[in-house]
Design a protein around this motif. Structure first.
Motif, PDB file in Angstrom:
ATOM      1  N   PHE A 101      26.496  44.149  37.555  1.00  0.00           N
ATOM      2  CA  PHE A 101      26.461  42.688  37.547  1.00  0.00           C
ATOM      3  C   PHE A 101      25.255  42.233  38.347  1.00  0.00           C
ATOM      4  CE2 PHE A 101      27.876  38.471  39.133  1.00  0.00           C
ATOM      5  CZ  PHE A 101      28.032  37.847  37.902  1.00  0.00           C
ATOM      6  N   ASN A 102      24.328  41.567  37.680  1.00  0.00           N
ATOM      7  CA  ASN A 102      23.104  41.111  38.332  1.00  0.00           C
ATOM      8  C   ASN A 102      23.380  39.902  39.218  1.00  0.00           C
ATOM      9  OD1 ASN A 102      20.122  41.232  38.589  1.00  0.00           O
ATOM     10  ND2 ASN A 102      20.259  39.184  37.724  1.00  0.00           N
ATOM     11  N   ILE A 103      22.845  39.939  40.439  1.00  0.00           N
ATOM     12  CA  ILE A 103      22.873  38.787  41.339  1.00  0.00           C
ATOM     13  C   ILE A 103      21.455  38.600  41.860  1.00  0.00           C
ATOM     14  CG2 ILE A 103      25.315  38.987  41.987  1.00  0.00           C
ATOM     15  CD1 ILE A 103      24.492  40.394  44.519  1.00  0.00           C
ATOM     16  N   PRO A 104      21.109  37.411  42.359  1.00  0.00           N
ATOM     17  CA  PRO A 104      19.724  37.166  42.786  1.00  0.00           C
ATOM     18  C   PRO A 104      19.222  38.193  43.806  1.00  0.00           C
ATOM     19  CG  PRO A 104      20.918  35.109  42.672  1.00  0.00           C
ATOM     20  CD  PRO A 104      21.926  36.200  42.463  1.00  0.00           C
ATOM     21  N   GLY A 105      18.151  38.891  43.439  1.00  0.00           N
ATOM     22  CA  GLY A 105      17.504  39.855  44.329  1.00  0.00           C
ATOM     23  C   GLY A 105      18.113  41.237  44.321  1.00  0.00           C
ATOM     24  N   GLU A 106      19.277  41.396  43.699  1.00  0.00           N
ATOM     25  CA  GLU A 106      19.919  42.713  43.683  1.00  0.00           C
ATOM     26  C   GLU A 106      20.970  42.754  42.579  1.00  0.00           C
ATOM     27  OE1 GLU A 106      22.339  43.468  47.192  1.00  0.00           O
ATOM     28  OE2 GLU A 106      22.307  41.341  47.684  1.00  0.00           O
ATOM     29  N   TYR A 107      21.883  43.713  42.681  1.00  0.00           N
ATOM     30  CA  TYR A 107      22.965  43.826  41.719  1.00  0.00           C
ATOM     31  C   TYR A 107      24.197  44.361  42.429  1.00  0.00           C
ATOM     32  CZ  TYR A 107      22.107  48.847  41.820  1.00  0.00           C
ATOM     33  OH  TYR A 107      21.957  50.145  42.246  1.00  0.00           O
ATOM     34  N   LYS A 108      25.341  44.235  41.781  1.00  0.00           N
ATOM     35  CA  LYS A 108      26.582  44.793  42.318  1.00  0.00           C
ATOM     36  C   LYS A 108      27.238  45.645  41.248  1.00  0.00           C
ATOM     37  CE  LYS A 108      28.062  41.759  46.018  1.00  0.00           C
ATOM     38  NZ  LYS A 108      27.337  42.478  47.015  1.00  0.00           N
ATOM     39  N   CYS A 109      27.909  46.693  41.685  1.00  0.00           N
ATOM     40  CA  CYS A 109      28.678  47.534  40.784  1.00  0.00           C
ATOM     41  C   CYS A 109      30.133  47.097  40.882  1.00  0.00           C
ATOM     42  CB  CYS A 109      28.544  49.009  41.178  1.00  0.00           C
ATOM     43  SG  CYS A 109      26.860  49.645  41.001  1.00  0.00           S
ATOM     44  N   LEU A 110      30.675  46.612  39.777  1.00  0.00           N
ATOM     45  CA  LEU A 110      32.042  46.119  39.756  1.00  0.00           C
ATOM     46  C   LEU A 110      32.978  47.189  39.209  1.00  0.00           C
ATOM     47  CD1 LEU A 110      31.363  42.565  38.286  1.00  0.00           C
ATOM     48  CD2 LEU A 110      31.529  43.220  40.689  1.00  0.00           C
ATOM     49  N   ASP A 111      34.035  47.467  39.967  1.00  0.00           N
ATOM     50  CA  ASP A 111      35.021  48.446  39.524  1.00  0.00           C
ATOM     51  C   ASP A 111      35.812  47.891  38.351  1.00  0.00           C
ATOM     52  OD1 ASP A 111      34.398  50.415  41.438  1.00  0.00           O
ATOM     53  OD2 ASP A 111      35.571  49.348  42.956  1.00  0.00           O
ATOM     54  N   PRO A 112      36.327  48.779  37.501  1.00  0.00           N
ATOM     55  CA  PRO A 112      37.122  48.281  36.371  1.00  0.00           C
ATOM     56  C   PRO A 112      38.400  47.596  36.861  1.00  0.00           C
ATOM     57  CG  PRO A 112      37.192  50.688  36.480  1.00  0.00           C
ATOM     58  CD  PRO A 112      36.215  50.227  37.519  1.00  0.00           C
ATOM     59  N   VAL A 113      38.923  46.703  36.046  1.00  0.00           N
ATOM     60  CA  VAL A 113      40.160  45.997  36.372  1.00  0.00           C
ATOM     61  C   VAL A 113      41.306  46.995  36.410  1.00  0.00           C
ATOM     62  CG1 VAL A 113      41.827  44.331  35.469  1.00  0.00           C
ATOM     63  CG2 VAL A 113      39.395  43.804  35.426  1.00  0.00           C
ATOM     64  N   ARG A 114      42.120  46.889  37.454  1.00  0.00           N
ATOM     65  CA  ARG A 114      43.320  47.719  37.559  1.00  0.00           C
ATOM     66  C   ARG A 114      44.519  46.784  37.681  1.00  0.00           C
ATOM     67  NH1 ARG A 114      40.702  52.085  37.636  1.00  0.00           N
ATOM     68  NH2 ARG A 114      39.599  53.189  39.258  1.00  0.00           N
ATOM     69  N   CYS A 115      45.466  46.937  36.774  1.00  0.00           N
ATOM     70  CA  CYS A 115      46.651  46.080  36.784  1.00  0.00           C
ATOM     71  C   CYS A 115      47.675  46.640  37.761  1.00  0.00           C
ATOM     72  CB  CYS A 115      47.264  46.021  35.386  1.00  0.00           C
ATOM     73  SG  CYS A 115      46.136  45.346  34.144  1.00  0.00           S
ATOM     74  N   GLU A 116      48.262  45.759  38.571  1.00  0.00           N
ATOM     75  CA  GLU A 116      49.290  46.167  39.526  1.00  0.00           C
ATOM     76  C   GLU A 116      50.671  45.984  38.906  1.00  0.00           C
ATOM     77  OE1 GLU A 116      48.760  44.190  43.279  1.00  0.00           O
ATOM     78  OE2 GLU A 116      46.607  44.606  43.313  1.00  0.00           O
ATOM     79  N   GLU A 117      51.609  46.793  39.350  1.00  0.00           N
ATOM     80  CA  GLU A 117      52.987  46.702  38.861  1.00  0.00           C
ATOM     81  C   GLU A 117      53.508  45.279  39.047  1.00  0.00           C
ATOM     82  OE1 GLU A 117      55.289  48.773  37.497  1.00  0.00           O
ATOM     83  OE2 GLU A 117      53.770  50.319  37.230  1.00  0.00           O
ATOM     84  N   PRO A 118      54.243  44.727  38.133  1.00  0.00           N
ATOM     85  CA  PRO A 118      54.776  45.298  36.888  1.00  0.00           C
ATOM     86  C   PRO A 118      53.873  45.067  35.682  1.00  0.00           C
ATOM     87  CG  PRO A 118      55.810  43.193  37.297  1.00  0.00           C
ATOM     88  CD  PRO A 118      54.830  43.431  38.433  1.00  0.00           C
ATOM     89  N   TYR A 119      52.596  44.757  35.898  1.00  0.00           N
ATOM     90  CA  TYR A 119      51.692  44.431  34.803  1.00  0.00           C
ATOM     91  C   TYR A 119      51.210  45.690  34.085  1.00  0.00           C
ATOM     92  CZ  TYR A 119      51.520  39.586  36.246  1.00  0.00           C
ATOM     93  OH  TYR A 119      51.849  38.289  36.526  1.00  0.00           O
ATOM     94  N   LEU A 120      50.953  45.535  32.798  1.00  0.00           N
ATOM     95  CA  LEU A 120      50.391  46.587  31.964  1.00  0.00           C
ATOM     96  C   LEU A 120      49.006  46.146  31.513  1.00  0.00           C
ATOM     97  CD1 LEU A 120      53.502  47.253  29.680  1.00  0.00           C
ATOM     98  CD2 LEU A 120      52.819  48.527  31.724  1.00  0.00           C
ATOM     99  N   GLN A 121      48.088  47.093  31.435  1.00  0.00           N
ATOM    100  CA  GLN A 121      46.723  46.762  31.022  1.00  0.00           C
ATOM    101  C   GLN A 121      46.664  46.671  29.500  1.00  0.00           C
ATOM    102  OE1 GLN A 121      43.866  48.400  33.463  1.00  0.00           O
ATOM    103  NE2 GLN A 121      42.165  47.452  32.395  1.00  0.00           N
ATOM    104  N   ILE A 122      46.208  45.523  28.992  1.00  0.00           N
ATOM    105  CA  ILE A 122      46.100  45.290  27.555  1.00  0.00           C
ATOM    106  C   ILE A 122      44.701  45.666  27.061  1.00  0.00           C
ATOM    107  CG2 ILE A 122      46.271  43.539  25.729  1.00  0.00           C
ATOM    108  CD1 ILE A 122      48.915  44.284  27.152  1.00  0.00           C
ATOM    109  N   ASN A 123      43.689  45.243  27.794  1.00  0.00           N
ATOM    110  CA  ASN A 123      42.310  45.640  27.490  1.00  0.00           C
ATOM    111  C   ASN A 123      41.532  45.676  28.799  1.00  0.00           C
ATOM    112  OD1 ASN A 123      41.609  42.927  28.029  1.00  0.00           O
ATOM    113  ND2 ASN A 123      41.816  42.360  25.866  1.00  0.00           N
ATOM    114  N   GLU A 124      40.224  45.738  28.738  1.00  0.00           N
ATOM    115  CA  GLU A 124      39.432  45.959  29.953  1.00  0.00           C
ATOM    116  C   GLU A 124      39.515  44.835  30.982  1.00  0.00           C
ATOM    117  OE1 GLU A 124      35.006  44.449  28.527  1.00  0.00           O
ATOM    118  OE2 GLU A 124      35.511  46.579  28.349  1.00  0.00           O
TER     119      GLU A 124
END
Length: 190
Positions: A101-124
């Motif tokens: 993810f680009n931010i001014p002057g640098e970038y950040k690495c974003l971890d994938p979404v992780r669903c917490e209980e009781p949620y189920l992951q439907i897509n990314e």
């Protein structure tokens, strides 16, 4: 007969102009004639205006140049800076699971979404709480994660994004709230 001081003794440090019965000293662009009328000293163009360069002005002999902070390129106008999009030019160190993810002057690495209980992951970027799960009774049905760029320098107040409730589920009610990240109260909902 006029004596050409410029050829006989040339007292000037830069350019000598012969005149009838005397001479004048001139300086090259970026230099100014000193009070003695002979010597030239460098002009500090950077001290004239703070608007010569978008970021930083550096004085040099007879001229100046602009520099940009790390993570920015100097544009063709030699004064403006443009952010380098490391994600676009693939100059980043994120893992294959992370998103750049680009931010001014640098970038950040974003971890994938992780669903917490009781949620189920439907897509990314979406988590769903199944209606048949008793732990989902007082929980939101879905949680959608979005990452968005916020451009600096925009006039405020202004809308950043819009969410809208649907009538897909009869009898459902919707609660919109800022869950975290607003400790300084920079954001509000309407």
């Amino acid at each position: 007969i006029d004596v050409n001081e410029c050829t006989s003794e040339n007292p000037c440090t830069q350019t000598c102009v012969n005149t009838y019965g005397s001479f004048l000293c001139r300086c090259e662009p970026g230099y100014e004639l000193e009070a003695d009328g002979v010597n030239c000293s460098d002009m500090d163009e950077c001290s004239f205006s703070e608007f010569l360069c978008q970021h930083e002005c550096v004085n040099g002999p007879g001229s100046y140049y602009c520099i940009c902070p790390s993570g920015y390129n100097l544009l063709d106008d030699s004064r403006s800076c443009q952010d380098i999009n490391e994600c676009e030019i693939r100059n980043f160190t994120c893992t294959s699971q992370q998103t750049c993810f680009n931010i001014p002057g640098e970038y950040k690495c974003l971890d994938p979404v992780r669903c917490e209980e009781p949620y189920l992951q439907i897509n990314e970027n979406r988590c769903m709480c199944p209606a048949e799960n008793p732990g989902c009774r007082d929980q939101p049905f879905t949680i959608l994660y979005r990452v968005m760029e916020m451009v600096s320098g925009r006039s405020v107040p202004s809308d950043i994004f819009q969410m809208q409730a649907t009538t897909r589920y009869p009898g459902a009610y919707y609660i919109f709230q800022i869950k975290s990240g607003n400790e300084g109260r920079e954001f509000y909902m309407r």
